[in-house]
Design a protein around this motif. Sequence first.
Motif, PDB file in Angstrom:
ATOM      1  N   ARG A   1     102.793  28.023  19.755  1.00 43.12           N
ATOM      2  CA  ARG A   1     102.153  29.269  20.179  1.00 43.12           C
ATOM      3  C   ARG A   1     103.214  30.169  20.776  1.00 43.12           C
ATOM      4  N   LEU A   2     103.280  31.382  20.255  1.00 43.05           N
ATOM      5  CA  LEU A   2     104.281  32.358  20.726  1.00 43.05           C
ATOM      6  C   LEU A   2     103.564  33.490  21.452  1.00 43.05           C
ATOM      7  N   ASN A   3     104.098  33.888  22.601  1.00 43.99           N
ATOM      8  CA  ASN A   3     103.521  34.951  23.415  1.00 43.99           C
ATOM      9  C   ASN A   3     104.145  36.297  23.015  1.00 43.99           C
ATOM     10  N   LEU A   4     103.287  37.172  22.459  1.00 40.01           N
ATOM     11  CA  LEU A   4     103.757  38.464  21.941  1.00 40.01           C
ATOM     12  C   LEU A   4     103.855  39.552  22.999  1.00 40.01           C
ATOM     13  N   ALA A   5     103.441  39.244  24.221  1.00 39.22           N
ATOM     14  CA  ALA A   5     103.380  40.290  25.245  1.00 39.22           C
ATOM     15  C   ALA A   5     104.739  40.485  25.894  1.00 39.22           C
ATOM     16  N   THR A   6     105.655  40.931  25.075  1.00 41.03           N
ATOM     17  CA  THR A   6     107.019  41.162  25.543  1.00 41.03           C
ATOM     18  C   THR A   6     107.616  42.311  24.734  1.00 41.03           C
ATOM     19  N   ALA A   7     108.863  42.621  25.001  1.00 41.67           N
ATOM     20  CA  ALA A   7     109.495  43.733  24.289  1.00 41.67           C
ATOM     21  C   ALA A   7     109.792  43.335  22.843  1.00 41.67           C
ATOM     22  N   PRO A   8     109.674  44.294  21.914  1.00 47.97           N
ATOM     23  CA  PRO A   8     109.971  43.994  20.513  1.00 47.97           C
ATOM     24  C   PRO A   8     111.367  43.375  20.339  1.00 47.97           C
ATOM     25  N   GLU A   9     112.308  43.832  21.153  1.00 46.07           N
ATOM     26  CA  GLU A   9     113.680  43.303  21.037  1.00 46.07           C
ATOM     27  C   GLU A   9     113.724  41.805  21.307  1.00 46.07           C
ATOM     28  N   LEU A  10     112.897  41.349  22.227  1.00 42.16           N
ATOM     29  CA  LEU A  10     112.912  39.920  22.548  1.00 42.16           C
ATOM     30  C   LEU A  10     112.248  39.106  21.438  1.00 42.16           C
ATOM     31  N   ILE A  11     111.232  39.672  20.818  1.00 45.72           N
ATOM     32  CA  ILE A  11     110.596  38.978  19.685  1.00 45.72           C
ATOM     33  C   ILE A  11     111.604  38.872  18.537  1.00 45.72           C
ATOM     34  N   THR A  12     112.312  39.958  18.306  1.00 39.52           N
ATOM     35  CA  THR A  12     113.311  39.970  17.234  1.00 39.52           C
ATOM     36  C   THR A  12     114.393  38.922  17.496  1.00 39.52           C
ATOM     37  N   GLU A  13     114.850  38.874  18.737  1.00 39.29           N
ATOM     38  CA  GLU A  13     115.898  37.928  19.100  1.00 39.29           C
ATOM     39  C   GLU A  13     115.372  36.482  18.985  1.00 39.29           C
ATOM     40  N   ALA A  14     114.131  36.273  19.382  1.00 42.85           N
ATOM     41  CA  ALA A  14     113.567  34.919  19.307  1.00 42.85           C
ATOM     42  C   ALA A  14     113.497  34.441  17.858  1.00 42.85           C
ATOM     43  N   VAL A  15     113.024  35.299  16.978  1.00 37.72           N
ATOM     44  CA  VAL A  15     112.903  34.878  15.565  1.00 37.72           C
ATOM     45  C   VAL A  15     114.291  34.668  14.970  1.00 37.72           C
ATOM     46  N   ARG A  16     115.243  35.502  15.353  1.00 33.16           N
ATOM     47  CA  ARG A  16     116.616  35.322  14.853  1.00 33.16           C
ATOM     48  C   ARG A  16     117.129  33.944  15.268  1.00 33.16           C
ATOM     49  N   ARG A  17     116.902  33.592  16.526  1.00 35.42           N
ATOM     50  CA  ARG A  17     117.363  32.286  17.014  1.00 35.42           C
ATOM     51  C   ARG A  17     116.635  31.144  16.309  1.00 35.42           C
ATOM     52  N   MET A  18     115.318  31.298  16.143  1.00 34.00           N
ATOM     53  CA  MET A  18     114.530  30.230  15.507  1.00 34.00           C
ATOM     54  C   MET A  18     114.996  30.027  14.066  1.00 34.00           C
ATOM     55  N   ALA A  19     115.252  31.127  13.368  1.00 29.27           N
ATOM     56  CA  ALA A  19     115.682  31.034  11.979  1.00 29.27           C
ATOM     57  C   ALA A  19     117.053  30.345  11.889  1.00 29.27           C
ATOM     58  N   GLY A  20     117.859  30.560  12.912  1.00 29.84           N
ATOM     59  CA  GLY A  20     119.186  29.940  12.933  1.00 29.84           C
ATOM     60  C   GLY A  20     119.099  28.423  12.970  1.00 29.84           C
ATOM     61  N   VAL A  21     118.082  27.896  13.558  1.00 32.46           N
ATOM     62  CA  VAL A  21     117.917  26.434  13.643  1.00 32.46           C
ATOM     63  C   VAL A  21     117.497  25.849  12.299  1.00 32.46           C
ATOM     64  N   VAL A  22     116.668  26.633  11.618  1.00 32.63           N
ATOM     65  CA  VAL A  22     116.136  26.126  10.347  1.00 32.63           C
ATOM     66  C   VAL A  22     117.197  26.245   9.259  1.00 32.63           C
ATOM     67  N   GLY A  23     118.059  27.203   9.378  1.00 34.65           N
ATOM     68  CA  GLY A  23     119.189  27.309   8.478  1.00 34.65           C
ATOM     69  C   GLY A  23     118.870  28.010   7.158  1.00 34.65           C
TER      70      GLY A  23
END
Length: 392
Positions: A370-392
Motif C-alpha cells: 500500500r502506497l500513500n499518495l498524499a505527498t508531493a508529486p516529486e516524492l512519488i516520482t522519486e519513490a517509483v524511480r527507486r522501486m524500479a531500480g530494485v526490479v531492474g
Amino acid sequence: MTGLLSGARTAANPLRQLTIDQLRQRTSLKWREHPDDVLPLWVAEMDVPLAEPVALAITDAVARGDTGYTAGTAYPQALAEFARRRWGWDGLVVERTALVPDVMHGVVEALRLVTEPGDAVVVNCPVYPPFYESVAHADRRIVEAPLGEDLRIDLGTLEEAFRRARAGGRPAAYLLCSPHNPTGVVHTAAELTAVADLAERHGVRVVADEIHAPVVAGGARFVPYLSVPGAENGLSLMSASKGWNLSGLRGGLLVAGPAAAGDLARVPFGVSVSTSHLGVIAHTAAFRDGGEWLDSLLTGLDDNRRLLADLLAEHLPAVRYQPGQGTYLAWLDCRALGLGDDPATVFLDSARVALNSGLAFGTGGDGHVRLNLATAPELITEAVRRMAGVVG
Ligand SMILES: Cc1ncc(COP(=O)(O)O)c(C=O)c1O
C-alpha cells in the motif's frame, strides 16, 4: 535527495507546500519510524500543512486556555451541515451521535453495542489491519469475506460469510470500510443498498467505518451508508482526521440510524468524555470551514493518482494498479515482480522506500503493498524511480 521539492510551492495544492527538509522535522510516526535515507510513503498521514481554519481554531483555543473536558454539539452539527452540502444527505441527526475518542475506539464501542464476546465480525479483506486487532481486542472473532477480483464487494461471498457468522443463531456484525482502505474503492448506492438488504435478511448489524468519506474525488460520489434504504439499524463512524490530517488531534463521531438510537444510548459516558476537546475543536473547524482546502487537496490527489498510474506504466509495467476514487491510498499488486510474498520488505531494504506490507491486510494481501499518495508529486516520482531500480 536534498534538492527534492526545494522551492516547490504551488499555491493552493496543499500537497505541494512543504519541502522535504520541513517534512523531516516532523515528529509524527510517518517521518520518525525510518532513517532519513528512506522515503516514507506508508502510514496514513498526509504531507500537508494544517488547513488554515483548523490552525486558527486551535491557536485561538490555546490562547484562551480552552483545554478542559469537551462539551456541546458543535462537532456533530458541523458534520451534519457538511453531509448536507457535500453528499446531499440530511439524515444525520445530532441527537443520534456520540463523541468517541477516535474512530478505532468508536469501532470497538459500536461492536460492543451490537454483539457479545465470541460473536463474529465480518470484514472485506484485504482491509485496514487494525480491524483485525480491534475485533480481537473486543473479544470478537473475524470472519473474512474477500473482495472480488475487481476489488469490489462480492455479494455472494458476503452472503456466505454472513451465513457462517450467524451459525447457531448468534448475533454478528459486518464492519464495512467505506470508502475502502486499502483499495480506495468508493461503494455505490446500489452496492450499499444490496449490502443493507443482505444484512437485514441475515440479521447482521452493520458498523460502517466512513473515516475516508471526505476524501473522494470530484467525479465520484460518496454515499453515506445510513442514507440507503434498509440501513436504519446501522451505525457509522465518521471523523475529519483523514480529510484534514488530524490524527494528532484525535476525535470521531459514532452516528446511529433511527433504529439504532437505543444502542447508541448505551455508549458509556466515559467514552465520549475521553474525546480530546482540542480534537473536537479542530474537527469542527475542518467540517465547518475546511471545504475549500479539502477541494484543493482532492484536486492534488487526483493528479497524484494519474501520476502514479503513468509512472508505473512506464517504469514498473508488471505492477497492477486499479486507481480507486477514494482515500489517498494506492493498492499495488506486485505479484508479477517475483519479489515474493512481502515486496514491501524488499522495497524498504533495497530501494529505501517505506510502504505498507500487504501481508497485514489479511487474506489477499500477499504480494501487495500500500502506497500513500498524499505527498508531493516529486516524492512519488522519486519513490517509483527507486522501486524500479530494485526490479531492474
Ligand atoms: C479505515 C480506517 N479506520 C480508522 C482509521 C484510524 O482512525 P483513528 O486514528 O481515528 O482511530 C484509519 C486510519 O488510517 C483508517 O484508514
